[in-house]
Design a protein around this motif. Sequence first.
Motif, PDB file in Angstrom:
ATOM      1  N   VAL A 180      50.399  20.209  19.383  1.00 13.19           N
ATOM      2  CA  VAL A 180      49.696  19.303  18.476  1.00 13.19           C
ATOM      3  C   VAL A 180      50.589  18.898  17.317  1.00 13.19           C
ATOM      4  N   LYS A 181      50.527  17.608  16.955  1.00 10.06           N
ATOM      5  CA  LYS A 181      51.097  17.142  15.690  1.00 10.06           C
ATOM      6  C   LYS A 181      49.947  16.567  14.894  1.00 10.06           C
ATOM      7  N   ASN A 220      63.330  24.574   9.969  1.00 10.33           N
ATOM      8  CA  ASN A 220      62.003  24.171  10.421  1.00 10.33           C
ATOM      9  C   ASN A 220      61.881  24.261  11.936  1.00 10.33           C
ATOM     10  N   LEU A 221      62.941  23.895  12.636  1.00 12.77           N
ATOM     11  CA  LEU A 221      62.911  23.935  14.097  1.00 12.77           C
ATOM     12  C   LEU A 221      63.200  25.331  14.637  1.00 12.77           C
ATOM     13  N   PHE A 222      63.975  26.097  13.890  1.00 11.46           N
ATOM     14  CA  PHE A 222      64.297  27.457  14.328  1.00 11.46           C
ATOM     15  C   PHE A 222      63.026  28.297  14.481  1.00 11.46           C
ATOM     16  N   ILE A 251      56.897  16.098  14.760  1.00 13.47           N
ATOM     17  CA  ILE A 251      56.817  15.861  16.204  1.00 13.47           C
ATOM     18  C   ILE A 251      57.839  16.735  16.937  1.00 13.47           C
ATOM     19  N   ALA A 252      59.051  16.813  16.396  1.00 12.39           N
ATOM     20  CA  ALA A 252      60.083  17.661  17.014  1.00 12.39           C
ATOM     21  C   ALA A 252      59.649  19.119  17.038  1.00 12.39           C
ATOM     22  N   MET A 253      59.005  19.578  15.960  1.00 15.33           N
ATOM     23  CA  MET A 253      58.515  20.956  15.913  1.00 15.33           C
ATOM     24  C   MET A 253      57.453  21.185  16.999  1.00 15.33           C
ATOM     25  N   SER A 254      56.611  20.175  17.230  1.00 14.54           N
ATOM     26  CA  SER A 254      55.599  20.290  18.278  1.00 14.54           C
ATOM     27  C   SER A 254      56.237  20.306  19.667  1.00 14.54           C
ATOM     28  N   LEU A 267      66.443  18.048  20.242  1.00 16.34           N
ATOM     29  CA  LEU A 267      65.170  17.628  19.646  1.00 16.34           C
ATOM     30  C   LEU A 267      65.384  16.569  18.563  1.00 16.34           C
ATOM     31  N   LEU A 268      66.396  16.746  17.749  1.00 18.25           N
ATOM     32  CA  LEU A 268      66.638  15.783  16.673  1.00 18.25           C
ATOM     33  C   LEU A 268      67.071  14.435  17.231  1.00 18.25           C
TER      34      LEU A 268
END
Length: 255
Positions: A101-102, A117-119, A165-168, A138-139
Motif C-alpha cells: 500500500v501507498k 528509508n528504503l533500507f 511508492i518505492a518503499m511500497s 527501485l530509485l
Amino acid sequence: MNAQARIHMVDAPTHPSLSSPILEVRDVHKVFGGVRALNGLSLSIAEGEVHCVLGPNGAGKSTFFKILMGTERPTTGKILYKGRDVTDLPAFKRARLGLSVKFQNIRVFADLTVFQNLFIPLRRHYSARQIPERVAVLLAQVSLDGSEHRLARELSHGQQQWLAIAMSMAFDPEILLLDEPTAGMSVEETDKTAAIIRQLNAQKTTIIVIEHDMGFIRDLCARTSVLHYGKLFAQGSFDEIAADADVRRIYLGTL
C-alpha cells in the motif's frame, strides 16, 4: 434508469499477463453506526492490470480501499485473493501474501536519507550486501536515480510521493494499492507519476489506483470503475467512462 443497477461490463485492455482475477470483492456491505458505506459492492481485478477506481465524495472509495488493505472488515461479503478467502486476514498477513500500500498521506522518514528509508523495508527480504543494488533499481523505477544520500525532507512533495511508492515496492508485491498518488502534485509531477505506474505495471505488478483526478486517469488509459452510493455504477475504458452522461451527472451531484 436505476443508477444502482446500471453497470457496463467492458473487457480490460489487452495486456500479456491478463488472466483470471487476482483480487475479487464479492457482494461487500459495510455499515458504520447505521450508515451504509458499501452497499453490495462486487468488483474483480485482473492479474497484471492497472485498475482505477473513482467516484464523488461519499461514493465509498476510502472504505473500499481500507477493506482491501485489511484495516476494515466488511459487515458482510467476501474478499478473495488468488481464489483464497482473505476477508478476516489482518493487514500484515495480507502484506505477506503480496499486497502493498501507498497511502495518500506521505509516510516517509523525513530525517533519514533516501537510502535509509528504503533500507528499512528491504532488510526484511534482502541481505545487507544485496540492498544497495536493490535500492538503485527501485530509485530508477521512480525517477529518483542518484538520490540515495539526500535527506527525504529535502525532496519535493512529488519526489517524496515517489519515494513512498518505492518503499511500497520494496516488498516485491503482486498487488500495489495506491491511494490518490497525485494528491498535491504539479502537472509535471502528475504526468511523471503516470509514467512510473505504467513502468511498474509493465514489470507484471497489478496496480489499483484510487483517484479523483480525471486527467491523471486518462493518462493511465486503464480500465476504470465508478463507485456511487457504495455500489459499482459503471465500468469500462476511460474514454467510455468519460463519455457517460450519467457518470458526468454523478460528479455534478445531479444523480
